[in-house]
Enzyme design. Structure first.
Site, mmCIF file in Angstrom:
data_model
loop_
_atom_site.group_PDB
_atom_site.id
_atom_site.type_symbol
_atom_site.label_atom_id
_atom_site.label_comp_id
_atom_site.label_asym_id
_atom_site.label_seq_id
_atom_site.Cartn_x
_atom_site.Cartn_y
_atom_site.Cartn_z
ATOM 1 N N SER A 187 0.958 -1.216 0.040
ATOM 2 C CA SER A 187 0.071 0.123 0.040
ATOM 3 C C SER A 187 0.910 1.241 0.218
ATOM 4 C CB SER A 187 -0.837 0.167 1.160
ATOM 5 O OG SER A 187 -1.846 -0.961 1.088
ATOM 6 N N ARG A 210 1.562 4.140 -2.999
ATOM 7 C CA ARG A 210 1.188 5.627 -2.704
ATOM 8 C C ARG A 210 2.329 6.665 -2.979
ATOM 9 N NH1 ARG A 210 -2.513 2.287 -0.319
ATOM 10 N NH2 ARG A 210 -4.389 3.282 0.300
ATOM 11 N N GLY A 227 -6.119 -3.601 -7.673
ATOM 12 C CA GLY A 227 -7.177 -2.810 -7.332
ATOM 13 C C GLY A 227 -6.707 -1.441 -6.897
ATOM 14 N N ASP A 277 -6.952 -8.421 4.281
ATOM 15 C CA ASP A 277 -6.014 -8.899 3.291
ATOM 16 C C ASP A 277 -5.478 -10.120 4.182
ATOM 17 O OD1 ASP A 277 -6.502 -7.181 1.444
ATOM 18 O OD2 ASP A 277 -4.787 -6.166 1.573
ATOM 19 N N LYS A 303 -12.650 -9.290 -3.917
ATOM 20 C CA LYS A 303 -11.055 -9.148 -4.191
ATOM 21 C C LYS A 303 -10.740 -9.878 -5.248
ATOM 22 C CE LYS A 303 -10.561 -7.011 -0.052
ATOM 23 N NZ LYS A 303 -10.372 -5.483 -0.287
ATOM 24 N N ARG A 344 -12.867 -14.284 -2.097
ATOM 25 C CA ARG A 344 -11.876 -14.992 -0.981
ATOM 26 C C ARG A 344 -12.639 -15.932 0.027
ATOM 27 N NH1 ARG A 344 -7.217 -10.511 -0.671
ATOM 28 N NH2 ARG A 344 -6.152 -10.903 -2.451
ATOM 29 N N ARG A 347 -2.735 -14.096 -2.239
ATOM 30 C CA ARG A 347 -2.973 -14.385 -0.809
ATOM 31 C C ARG A 347 -3.549 -16.036 -0.614
ATOM 32 N NH1 ARG A 347 -0.628 -10.015 0.834
ATOM 33 N NH2 ARG A 347 -1.500 -8.103 -0.113
HETATM 34 O O1 LIG Z 1 -5.842 1.092 -0.059
HETATM 35 C C1 LIG Z 1 -5.026 -0.153 -0.164
HETATM 36 O O2 LIG Z 1 -3.786 0.085 -0.354
HETATM 37 C C2 LIG Z 1 -5.553 -1.492 -0.042
HETATM 38 C C3 LIG Z 1 -6.658 -1.372 0.646
HETATM 39 C C4 LIG Z 1 -7.759 -2.649 0.697
HETATM 40 O O3 LIG Z 1 -8.819 -2.731 -0.248
HETATM 41 P P1 LIG Z 1 -10.030 -2.043 -0.079
HETATM 42 O O4 LIG Z 1 -9.824 -0.481 0.086
HETATM 43 O O5 LIG Z 1 -10.932 -2.501 -0.951
HETATM 44 O O6 LIG Z 1 -10.493 -2.556 1.334
HETATM 45 C C5 LIG Z 1 -6.932 -3.910 0.654
HETATM 46 O O7 LIG Z 1 -7.458 -5.107 0.371
HETATM 47 C C6 LIG Z 1 -5.951 -3.755 -0.493
HETATM 48 O O8 LIG Z 1 -5.183 -4.862 -0.657
HETATM 49 C C7 LIG Z 1 -5.190 -2.309 -0.342
HETATM 50 C C1 LIG Z 2 -6.918 -7.031 -2.456
HETATM 51 C C2 LIG Z 2 -5.564 -6.858 -2.539
HETATM 52 O O1 LIG Z 2 -5.016 -5.919 -3.392
HETATM 53 P P1 LIG Z 2 -5.570 -4.825 -4.669
HETATM 54 O O2 LIG Z 2 -7.099 -4.672 -4.257
HETATM 55 O O3 LIG Z 2 -4.964 -3.824 -4.520
HETATM 56 O O4 LIG Z 2 -5.593 -5.668 -5.748
HETATM 57 C C3 LIG Z 2 -4.670 -7.605 -2.003
HETATM 58 O O5 LIG Z 2 -3.308 -7.210 -2.109
HETATM 59 O O6 LIG Z 2 -4.880 -8.495 -1.035
#
Ligand SMILES: O=C(O)C1=C[C@@H](OP(=O)(O)O)[C@@H](O)[C@H](O)C1
Ligand SMILES: C=C(OP(=O)(O)O)C(=O)O
Length: 433
Positions: free
Chosen positions: A22, A26, A93, A320, A347, A351, A393
């Site tokens: 994360s 950023r 994502g 996660d 996800k 999951r 994961r």
């Molecule tokens: O902001 C981030 O870096 C993340 C937020 C989470 O997702 P959500 O915002 O959909 O909960 C997490 O599951 C993802 O792996 C990373």
């Molecule tokens: C959900 C995850 O990542 P992202 O949403 O960035 O694909 C993850 O890393 O488990």
């Protein structure tokens, strides 16, 4: 790639894990729109973060990578160039949702796309509030799914009550809010990870927020900015990657591992609280701050675990880590209930289904419920054949289960671990036989 996993007699060692995913995303994004150089140490060279790098290169930003050291030559808030190609986020994502917030305010048109998993993930959660800010974002199905076409517009601030606790949605709105003509306020019912807020503040943005209280909603306001300042960022080890090592050490006999320099931001490290409540032998030492992010060393040894209930405000703090927590639960005394985690269905895979199927293949008793699962612990687990479904994961959680189960385990599509944890299998091998 097929990974072969053998039962381990112990896990021992001192190590560091790759940088936080994360925070790495950023650092590239904010560094790109800041003035001057942002230098990053400990950058995660996982596929997701490399996709963020290639998207910003396509937007005209020079990014030099030398092992885990990265230099981003910031172009300023208004210096991004129109892309000549589709921006491909791969499996990430975080990349597609956070970039939507930035691109919505640029004076050009861009199009974000990704792999087959990304094309199935819900996008209206960012598209709708960004439209309320004045954004022009669309897709062949009305903005529900990528590919997203974004025509840059002048944005205005909104007050937004988030229907789901999502750091990705919050961050997209904060990034768009930098460019808006008035403040943007976001209310989240349960606090989600606040890495964007902390890094924005480090780079000089003006943000205000309510104090962190996991039992209360959290409000964050971003004020329009003229510029961000490039900075140096030390990226802590990723708690989400550390989770696999902690769990292996708790479950294998005769084990003790110390993982140094791990990010334990309280909005992110709920797994430590959950494991302590399950009776884990975990010590957290040497706590300090790196660029406003809390970092510590974590020592963990073989533990006798018992089942607990995990739900409510705990879920965003460990979302996660639920695949690997479910593995720990299968070896714990009694029953573990994971609830309020419907988000897991949106996800890389569904999951809830993927974890339940994986644990059942090992012989565990799992009941799937709408927002989670009920896992009966202490059943005898045996090695088996798993398909990761290309979900990193799930692959790593299955690998840890395979290190503790009797017999051998085979994991197909295991190469996906490099999305977030390059070198995972090699590191695990180096920790014991
Ligand atoms: O902001 C981030 O870096 C993340 C937020 C989470 O997702 P959500 O915002 O959909 O909960 C997490 O599951 C993802 O792996 C990373
Ligand atoms: C959900 C995850 O990542 P992202 O949403 O960035 O694909 C993850 O890393 O488990």
């Amino acid at each position: 790639m097929r990974a072969n996993i053998y039962k381990k007699s112990h896990i021992r060692g001192h190590l560091t894990v790759p940088g936080d995913k994360s925070i790495s995303h950023r650092a590239i994004m904010l560094g790109a729109i800041a003035d001057g150089i942002t230098s990053i140490d400990g950058f995660l060279t996982g596929e997701d973060c490399l996709n963020t790098v290639s998207c910003f290169r396509e937007l005209g930003v020079t990014i030099d990578i030398d092992s885990h050291h990265v230099q981003v030559k910031g172009v300023g808030m208004y210096g991004l160039k129109p892309p000549e190609r589709l921006l491909d986020v791969g499996n990430s994502g975080t990349t597609i949702r956070l970039m939507s917030g930035i691109l919505a305010a640029q004076p050009f048109t861009s199009c974000l796309t990704g792999d087959e998993s990304i094309l199935c993930r819900p996008m209206l959660r960012v598209v709708e509030p960004l439209r309320q800010m004045g954004a022009d974002i669309n897709s062949p199905d009305g903005g529900r799914h990528a590919p997203l076409t974004i025509v840059g517009k002048k944005l205005h601030g909104i007050n937004y009550n988030m229907p789901v606790a999502s750091a990705q949605v919050k961050s997209a709105l904060l990034l768009a809010g930098l460019y808006a003509d008035s403040p943007t306020t976001i209310i989240e019912s349960h606090p989600s990870r606040d890495h964007t807020e902390l890094m924005l503040e480090t780079m000089g943005a003006h943000i205000s927020y309510s104090p962190l209280n996991f039992e209360k909603q959290r409000t964050v306001t971003i004020y329009p900015a003229q510029a961000l300042q490039g900075t140096h960022i030390d990226v802590p080890g990723d708690i989400s990657s550390t989770a696999f090592i902690i769990t292996a050490a708790m479950l294998c006999p005769d084990s003790c591992v110390t993982i140094k320099d791990v990010g334990i931001n309280p909005t992110r490290a709920g797994i430590l609280d959950a494991y302590m409540a399950m009776g884990a032998n975990i010590q957290i030492t040497n706590q300090r701050l790196w660029n406003r992010e809390r970092v510590a060393d974590i020592t963990v040894s073989t533990s006798n675990l018992h089942g607990i209930i995990i739900g409510g405000s705990m879920i965003p703090r460990l979302i996660d880590e639920i695949p690997i927590i479910a593995v720990a639960a299968a070896f714990a005394e009694g029953v573990t209930i994971i609830r309020d985690a419907e988000e897991l269905r949106a996800k890389e895979t569904d999951r809830i289904a993927a974890i339940s199927d994986m644990l059942r293949s090992f012989g565990a008793e799992v009941k799937t419920i709408e927002g989670g699962m009920v896992i009966k612990g202490n059943t005898h687990l045996h090695g088996c054949h798993i398909d990761s479904l290309k979900d990193h994961r799930i692959a790593m959680a299955a690998a840890v289960a395979g290190m503790v189960a009797d017999g051998n385990t085979y994991i197909d599509n295991a190469e996906c671990v490099s999305i977030s944890f390059p070198g995972f299998f090699e590191l695990m091998d180096s920790l014991g036989d």
